[in-house]
Design an enzyme around this catalytic site. Structure first.
Site, PDB file in Angstrom:
ATOM      1  N   ARG A  85      -7.318  -0.540  -7.439  1.00  0.00           N
ATOM      2  CA  ARG A  85      -7.574   0.601  -6.539  1.00  0.00           C
ATOM      3  C   ARG A  85      -7.604   1.860  -7.407  1.00  0.00           C
ATOM      4  O   ARG A  85      -6.679   2.080  -8.195  1.00  0.00           O
ATOM      5  CB  ARG A  85      -6.479   0.745  -5.460  1.00  0.00           C
ATOM      6  CG  ARG A  85      -6.428  -0.389  -4.458  1.00  0.00           C
ATOM      7  CD  ARG A  85      -5.513  -0.063  -3.274  1.00  0.00           C
ATOM      8  NE  ARG A  85      -6.180   0.808  -2.315  1.00  0.00           N
ATOM      9  CZ  ARG A  85      -5.547   1.402  -1.287  1.00  0.00           C
ATOM     10  NH1 ARG A  85      -4.257   1.235  -1.111  1.00  0.00           N
ATOM     11  NH2 ARG A  85      -6.224   2.166  -0.438  1.00  0.00           N
ATOM     12  N   ARG A  88       0.849  -1.182   0.000  1.00  0.00           N
ATOM     13  CA  ARG A  88       0.000   0.000   0.000  1.00  0.00           C
ATOM     14  C   ARG A  88       0.889   1.238   0.000  1.00  0.00           C
ATOM     15  O   ARG A  88       2.086   1.156   0.198  1.00  0.00           O
ATOM     16  CB  ARG A  88      -0.948   0.002   1.214  1.00  0.00           C
ATOM     17  CG  ARG A  88      -0.198  -0.266   2.516  1.00  0.00           C
ATOM     18  CD  ARG A  88      -0.606   0.569   3.668  1.00  0.00           C
ATOM     19  NE  ARG A  88      -0.537   1.995   3.459  1.00  0.00           N
ATOM     20  CZ  ARG A  88       0.599   2.717   3.522  1.00  0.00           C
ATOM     21  NH1 ARG A  88       1.789   2.158   3.768  1.00  0.00           N
ATOM     22  NH2 ARG A  88       0.565   4.021   3.340  1.00  0.00           N
ATOM     23  N   GLY A  89       0.211   2.389  -0.177  1.00  0.00           N
ATOM     24  CA  GLY A  89       0.966   3.629  -0.350  1.00  0.00           C
ATOM     25  C   GLY A  89       1.079   3.855  -1.855  1.00  0.00           C
ATOM     26  O   GLY A  89       1.420   2.928  -2.602  1.00  0.00           O
ATOM     27  N   ALA A  90       0.788   5.091  -2.272  1.00  0.00           N
ATOM     28  CA  ALA A  90       0.641   5.375  -3.702  1.00  0.00           C
ATOM     29  C   ALA A  90       1.842   4.926  -4.541  1.00  0.00           C
ATOM     30  O   ALA A  90       1.687   4.274  -5.585  1.00  0.00           O
ATOM     31  CB  ALA A  90       0.411   6.869  -3.875  1.00  0.00           C
ATOM     32  N   GLN A  96      -2.631   2.857   9.678  1.00  0.00           N
ATOM     33  CA  GLN A  96      -1.326   2.976   8.991  1.00  0.00           C
ATOM     34  C   GLN A  96      -0.366   3.858   9.776  1.00  0.00           C
ATOM     35  O   GLN A  96       0.850   3.718   9.667  1.00  0.00           O
ATOM     36  CB  GLN A  96      -1.525   3.569   7.579  1.00  0.00           C
ATOM     37  CG  GLN A  96      -2.149   2.621   6.581  1.00  0.00           C
ATOM     38  CD  GLN A  96      -3.656   2.809   6.507  1.00  0.00           C
ATOM     39  OE1 GLN A  96      -4.293   3.177   7.484  1.00  0.00           O
ATOM     40  NE2 GLN A  96      -4.242   2.529   5.364  1.00  0.00           N
ATOM     41  N   ASP A 154      -2.018  10.926  -2.670  1.00  0.00           N
ATOM     42  CA  ASP A 154      -2.273   9.849  -3.632  1.00  0.00           C
ATOM     43  C   ASP A 154      -2.546  10.385  -5.035  1.00  0.00           C
ATOM     44  O   ASP A 154      -2.303   9.697  -6.022  1.00  0.00           O
ATOM     45  CB  ASP A 154      -3.438   8.984  -3.154  1.00  0.00           C
ATOM     46  CG  ASP A 154      -2.993   8.135  -1.974  1.00  0.00           C
ATOM     47  OD1 ASP A 154      -2.957   8.669  -0.844  1.00  0.00           O
ATOM     48  OD2 ASP A 154      -2.629   6.964  -2.188  1.00  0.00           O
TER      49      ASP A 154
HETATM   50  O1  MRU Z   1      -4.805   3.198   1.692  1.00  0.00           O
HETATM   51  P1  MRU Z   1      -3.323   3.450   1.718  1.00  0.00           P
HETATM   52  O2  MRU Z   1      -2.679   2.984   2.974  1.00  0.00           O
HETATM   53  O3  MRU Z   1      -2.642   2.953   0.470  1.00  0.00           O
HETATM   54  O4  MRU Z   1      -3.216   5.036   1.711  1.00  0.00           O
HETATM   55  C1  MRU Z   1      -1.948   5.610   1.600  1.00  0.00           C
HETATM   56  C2  MRU Z   1      -1.928   7.054   1.846  1.00  0.00           C
HETATM   57  O5  MRU Z   1      -2.950   7.694   1.944  1.00  0.00           O
HETATM   58  C3  MRU Z   1      -0.581   7.709   1.872  1.00  0.00           C
HETATM   59  O6  MRU Z   1      -0.619   8.834   2.703  1.00  0.00           O
HETATM   60  C4  MRU Z   1      -0.257   8.135   0.447  1.00  0.00           C
HETATM   61  O7  MRU Z   1      -0.148   7.027  -0.397  1.00  0.00           O
HETATM   62  C5  MRU Z   1       0.891   9.035   0.345  1.00  0.00           C
HETATM   63  S1  MRU Z   1       2.485   8.308   0.578  1.00  0.00           S
HETATM   64  C6  MRU Z   1       2.849   7.537  -0.898  1.00  0.00           C
END
Ligand code: MRU
Length: 354
Positions: free
Chosen positions: A99, A56-58, A206, A247
């Site tokens: 996603r 996870r994480g963009a 998270q 994101d």
């Molecule tokens: O649902 P997630 O855990 O993938 O959400 C991630 C976030 O909202 C992060 O803050 C976001 O990806 C920025 S960091 C790459």
């Protein structure tokens, strides 16, 4: 982009790495209790990991998506170049449906698509090689843009600052440096004596599971707070600035990030605190005019009805569970990117990514 050095991209030790036809990814759902790597040999396994937030994480899902396409191509290697291209295209379509919100996933998939379209089709092996090179480039660019933005963000973080962050934007959310959390970890490494306040980030935690784990691993002083304590800690004068990742950033600077970010930005404004976002160009979507057009993922009610397997609401409680929200550009004091710190008006300054 800087030239790639001799060291392999996504090497063992990173949270994501590709070795001998297998994509290894650290299972982020098991943290902080366990550090377990999951092996992926098909695009379907990668999709499953993206959907259940094992990765996870963009930026991390962009890199995972790229190698997922490569896995699709590899599965058809013995059947000729056309079959490889078909398998890669199928993987691009199905991974793209996993996603919707993070621009980085589509940035990576579009680049894989371009690799398919470039040059003569050649043999199956040549095509697979081209896709492998492109996935490596995506990983390298993710690392390099993060390294540069982490440096650029230092101008915003002064000695002894107390910074609030939301969700997780560290190396786990990227590949190596991370974005907002990367800036803060680097500020600590430079001896600035900062303290990070970490929103726990309900419903999937998270912040308390991942950001706190990364900060403690890096030796950065931090304090976890319940999400609903953010206003109170600001009111008590315990915070100097807020910094989060994103994101997707629209052309006007509106930024989607983890649900709760918008509320934190409004609270920061109410308390006269700067609210910063750190993200690479692969998060910027100039084709998206404003936050109104960003598709917000809605996730399962079970994530709100249960926590750690324990019920936190009646079993059939009606639930609305948006995974992200949009912070209007007007609340964002600056955007930290690999091209430097950008200030409003974002419709002009974001043009560096055109
Ligand atoms: O649902 P997630 O855990 O993938 O959400 C991630 C976030 O909202 C992060 O803050 C976001 O990806 C920025 S960091 C790459």
């Amino acid at each position: 982009m800087p030239e790639s050095g001799p060291e392999p991209i996504c090497k063992p030790g990173d949270s994501i790495f590709f070795q001998d036809g297998t994509l290894f990814m650290l299972d982020q759902t098991a943290l902080p209790a366990l550090t377990v790597f999951i092996e992926h040999t098909t695009p379907e396994e990668v999709i499953e990991s993206i959907k259940r937030l094992a990765v996870r994480g963009a930026m991390a899902i962009g890199v995972a998506g790229a190698y997922g396409v490569l896995l699709g191509a590899l599965s058809a290697r013995g059947k000729g170049a056309e079959a490889v291209a078909d398998a890669a295209r199928d993987a691009i379509a199905s991974i793209g449906a996993s996603r919707p919100t993070a621009r980085n996933l589509f940035w990576a998939l579009e680049r894989m698509e371009q690799a398919l379209a470039e040059g003569a089709a050649g043999s199956a092996d040549e095509l697979v090689g081209r896709l492998h090179d492109r996935a490596d480039e995506i990983a390298l660019e993710t690392i390099e843009t993060n390294r540069l933005l982490v440096e650029a963000g230092q101008e915003l973080i002064g000695e002894g600052m107390r910074v609030l962050t939301h969700c997780n934007s560290g190396p786990l959310a990227a590949l190596r440096y991370g974005s907002a959390l990367g800036v803060l970890i680097e500020a600590h490494r430079l001896g600035k004596g900062i303290h990070v306040y970490v929103d726990e980030t309900r419903p999937l935690l998270q912040g308390s599971r991942l950001t706190a784990w990364e900060l403690s691993t890096a030796g950065v002083p931090y304090t976890v707070i319940p999400d609903n304590a953010a206003g109170f800690v600001m009111k008590q004068g315990m915070i100097d600035a807020v910094m989060t990742g994103a994101d997707r950033i629209a052309a006007n600077g509106d930024a989607a990030n983890k649900i709760g970010t918008y509320g934190v930005a409004v609270l920061a404004r109410a308390h006269g605190l700067p609210f910063y976002i750190a993200a690479p160009g692969s998060t910027v979507d100039l084709a998206c005019p404003s936050g109104d057009e960003i598709v917000i993922e809605e996730r399962s009610p079970g994530e709100v009805r249960y926590c750690g397997g324990q019920p936190t609401a009646p079993r059939s409680a009606p639930v609305y569970n948006p995974a992200f929200d949009v912070t209007p550009a007007g609340y964002i004091e600056a955007l930290v990117t690999e091209k430097g710190v950008l200030r409003p008006p974002y419709e002009k300054t974001l043009q560096v990514f055109r």
